[in-house]
Design a protein around this motif. Structure first.
Motif, short mmCIF file in Angstrom:
data_model
loop_
_atom_site.label_atom_id
_atom_site.label_comp_id
_atom_site.label_asym_id
_atom_site.label_seq_id
_atom_site.Cartn_x
_atom_site.Cartn_y
_atom_site.Cartn_z
N ALA A 256 0.83 -1.21 0.00
CA ALA A 256 0.00 0.00 0.00
C ALA A 256 0.87 1.26 0.00
N VAL A 257 1.92 1.26 0.80
CA VAL A 257 2.83 2.42 0.84
C VAL A 257 3.57 2.55 -0.49
N TYR A 258 4.02 1.43 -1.03
CA TYR A 258 4.71 1.46 -2.33
C TYR A 258 3.78 1.96 -3.43
N THR A 259 2.52 1.61 -3.34
CA THR A 259 1.54 2.08 -4.32
C THR A 259 1.39 3.59 -4.23
N LEU A 260 1.33 4.11 -3.02
CA LEU A 260 1.24 5.57 -2.84
C LEU A 260 2.46 6.26 -3.43
N VAL A 261 3.64 5.75 -3.12
CA VAL A 261 4.88 6.35 -3.64
C VAL A 261 4.92 6.25 -5.16
N LEU A 262 4.50 5.12 -5.70
CA LEU A 262 4.47 4.93 -7.14
C LEU A 262 3.48 5.89 -7.81
N ALA A 263 2.34 6.12 -7.18
CA ALA A 263 1.36 7.06 -7.73
C ALA A 263 1.92 8.48 -7.73
N LYS A 264 2.59 8.87 -6.63
CA LYS A 264 3.21 10.20 -6.58
C LYS A 264 4.27 10.34 -7.67
N ALA A 265 5.12 9.33 -7.81
CA ALA A 265 6.18 9.38 -8.81
C ALA A 265 5.61 9.39 -10.22
N LEU A 266 4.56 8.62 -10.46
CA LEU A 266 3.95 8.59 -11.79
C LEU A 266 3.36 9.95 -12.15
N GLY A 267 2.72 10.61 -11.19
CA GLY A 267 2.16 11.93 -11.45
C GLY A 267 3.22 12.95 -11.81
N LEU A 268 4.29 12.99 -11.03
CA LEU A 268 5.36 13.96 -11.29
C LEU A 268 6.13 13.62 -12.57
N ALA A 269 6.40 12.34 -12.79
CA ALA A 269 7.11 11.93 -14.01
C ALA A 269 6.24 12.18 -15.24
N GLY A 270 4.95 11.94 -15.12
CA GLY A 270 4.04 12.21 -16.23
C GLY A 270 4.03 13.68 -16.61
N ALA A 271 4.00 14.56 -15.62
CA ALA A 271 4.03 16.00 -15.90
C ALA A 271 5.34 16.40 -16.55
N THR A 272 6.44 15.90 -16.03
CA THR A 272 7.76 16.26 -16.58
C THR A 272 7.94 15.72 -17.99
N LEU A 273 7.57 14.49 -18.22
CA LEU A 273 7.72 13.91 -19.56
C LEU A 273 6.76 14.54 -20.56
N ALA A 274 5.57 14.94 -20.12
CA ALA A 274 4.66 15.65 -21.02
C ALA A 274 5.29 16.96 -21.46
N GLY A 275 5.93 17.66 -20.54
CA GLY A 275 6.65 18.88 -20.89
C GLY A 275 7.82 18.58 -21.83
#
Length: 175
Positions: A82-101
């Motif tokens: 559950a904690v890893y899922t939270l961290v993965l969701a946070k990382a996916l959101g930030l990486a998605g924004a950066t890669l979209a840019g």
């Protein structure tokens, strides 16, 4: 463990930094003759699969967190996952924004040469990758929300409501 939601401005900073890096890479490619623009087709595919995996894991965590503890199966979900899922969701959101840019920056520079087949193909690749990255950012934000624990204090909590009811009954017997 207490975590905080990722602030909106961190997504904006990631997208702006990615945009600047993408513009820089595409401009360097134009000036040096070494083309580094575009995205292989496997990249958006892998990013889409990663987004689906994070969403499925976040939905499982949400289901577990909002199920009555008496009705939960004992081995339904591991708290570490559950904690890893939270961290993965946070990382996916930030990486998605950066890669979209990043891919958006490459599109901005390449649009002036779109009449050439190479640049037209690169713009198409980057546009598809950027759309997938935006979807990943949204999935990351939603996944982070899904991993929230329900409130443990306040009048809407079952334990608080039960304690208040007992207190009211005790007060009634004292009178």
């Amino acid at each position: 463990m207490k975590t905080r939601r990722t602030p909106w401005w961190q997504y904006v900073i990631g997208a702006v930094l990615g945009l600047l890096a993408g513009i820089g890479l595409a401009s360097y490619g134009e000036s040096s003759g070494l083309s580094l623009i575009g995205a292989p087709w496997i990249v958006p595919g892998l990013l889409a699969v990663l987004g689906v995996i994070v969403l499925i894991l976040a939905l499982q965590v949400h289901k577990y967190a909002n199920t009555d503890p008496k009705k939960r199966p004992h081995s339904f979900i591991n708290p570490t996952i559950a904690v890893y899922t939270l961290v993965l969701a946070k990382a996916l959101g930030l990486a998605g924004a950066t890669l979209a840019g990043w891919y958006g920056g490459q599109i901005v520079v390449s649009l002036s040469h779109i009449e050439a087949d190479f640049y037209a193909h690169a713009v198409t690749e980057c546009a598809i990758a950027a759309v997938v990255c935006i979807a990943d950012m949204i999935i990351g934000i939603i996944g982070e929300w899904l991993c929230q624990l329900p409130p443990n204090e306040g009048p809407e909590n079952l334990k608080i409501r039960e304690a208040k009811r007992r207190s009211d009954i005790a007060q009634a017997y004292k009178r």
